[in-house]
Design a protein around this motif. Sequence first.
Motif, PDB file in Angstrom:
ATOM      1  N   UNK A 277      45.046  53.524  45.548  1.00 14.12           N
ATOM      2  CA  UNK A 277      44.313  53.598  46.809  1.00 14.12           C
ATOM      3  C   UNK A 277      44.948  52.769  47.916  1.00 14.12           C
ATOM      4  N   UNK A 278      45.561  51.660  47.546  1.00  8.45           N
ATOM      5  CA  UNK A 278      46.218  50.806  48.536  1.00  8.45           C
ATOM      6  C   UNK A 278      47.511  51.427  49.061  1.00  8.45           C
ATOM      7  N   UNK A 279      48.074  52.352  48.302  1.00  3.59           N
ATOM      8  CA  UNK A 279      49.301  53.027  48.738  1.00  3.59           C
ATOM      9  C   UNK A 279      49.039  54.042  49.842  1.00  3.59           C
TER      10      UNK A 279
ATOM     11  N   UNK B 175      40.975  50.556  36.361  1.00  2.00           N
ATOM     12  CA  UNK B 175      40.428  50.143  37.658  1.00  2.00           C
ATOM     13  C   UNK B 175      41.556  49.615  38.546  1.00  2.00           C
ATOM     14  N   UNK B 176      42.404  48.753  37.990  1.00  4.90           N
ATOM     15  CA  UNK B 176      43.517  48.191  38.754  1.00  4.90           C
ATOM     16  C   UNK B 176      44.463  49.294  39.206  1.00  4.90           C
TER      17      UNK B 176
ATOM     18  N   UNK C 261      36.073  46.757  29.318  1.00  3.68           N
ATOM     19  CA  UNK C 261      37.059  46.253  28.365  1.00  3.68           C
ATOM     20  C   UNK C 261      38.432  46.243  29.051  1.00  3.68           C
ATOM     21  N   UNK C 262      39.438  45.753  28.367  1.00 10.33           N
ATOM     22  CA  UNK C 262      40.771  45.626  28.965  1.00 10.33           C
ATOM     23  C   UNK C 262      41.341  46.973  29.400  1.00 10.33           C
ATOM     24  N   UNK C 263      41.078  48.012  28.621  1.00 13.81           N
ATOM     25  CA  UNK C 263      41.586  49.347  28.962  1.00 13.81           C
ATOM     26  C   UNK C 263      40.969  49.844  30.269  1.00 13.81           C
ATOM     27  N   UNK C 264      39.674  49.684  30.417  1.00 15.93           N
ATOM     28  CA  UNK C 264      39.017  50.128  31.644  1.00 15.93           C
ATOM     29  C   UNK C 264      39.453  49.269  32.835  1.00 15.93           C
ATOM     30  N   UNK C 265      39.623  47.982  32.623  1.00 16.80           N
ATOM     31  CA  UNK C 265      40.103  47.106  33.695  1.00 16.80           C
ATOM     32  C   UNK C 265      41.470  47.566  34.185  1.00 16.80           C
TER      33      UNK C 265
END
Length: 69
Positions: free
Chosen positions: A66-68, A59-60, A52-56
């Motif tokens: 992680x990219x930091x 995830x983002x 759902x939008x909350x889980x998305x």
Amino acid sequence: MNADIRKSIINNFNGCSKKDIIDSINDSINDSDEVVLPGLGVFFEILWKNSNDELKEKIILCIEKGLEN
């Protein structure tokens, strides 16, 4: 990604146990061979489509964090 690859990966894991999937993800992450990336991509696609939008959003945020590093 070729649809045949996607279908093949899904068929290969259909009916697998949670442990099998976890082991495959961990093995793929620990393997430096890029050949495993399509499988992880299919898993991510399944995760995304079933979130759902909350889980998305979570995830983002995890990906951004992680990219930091």
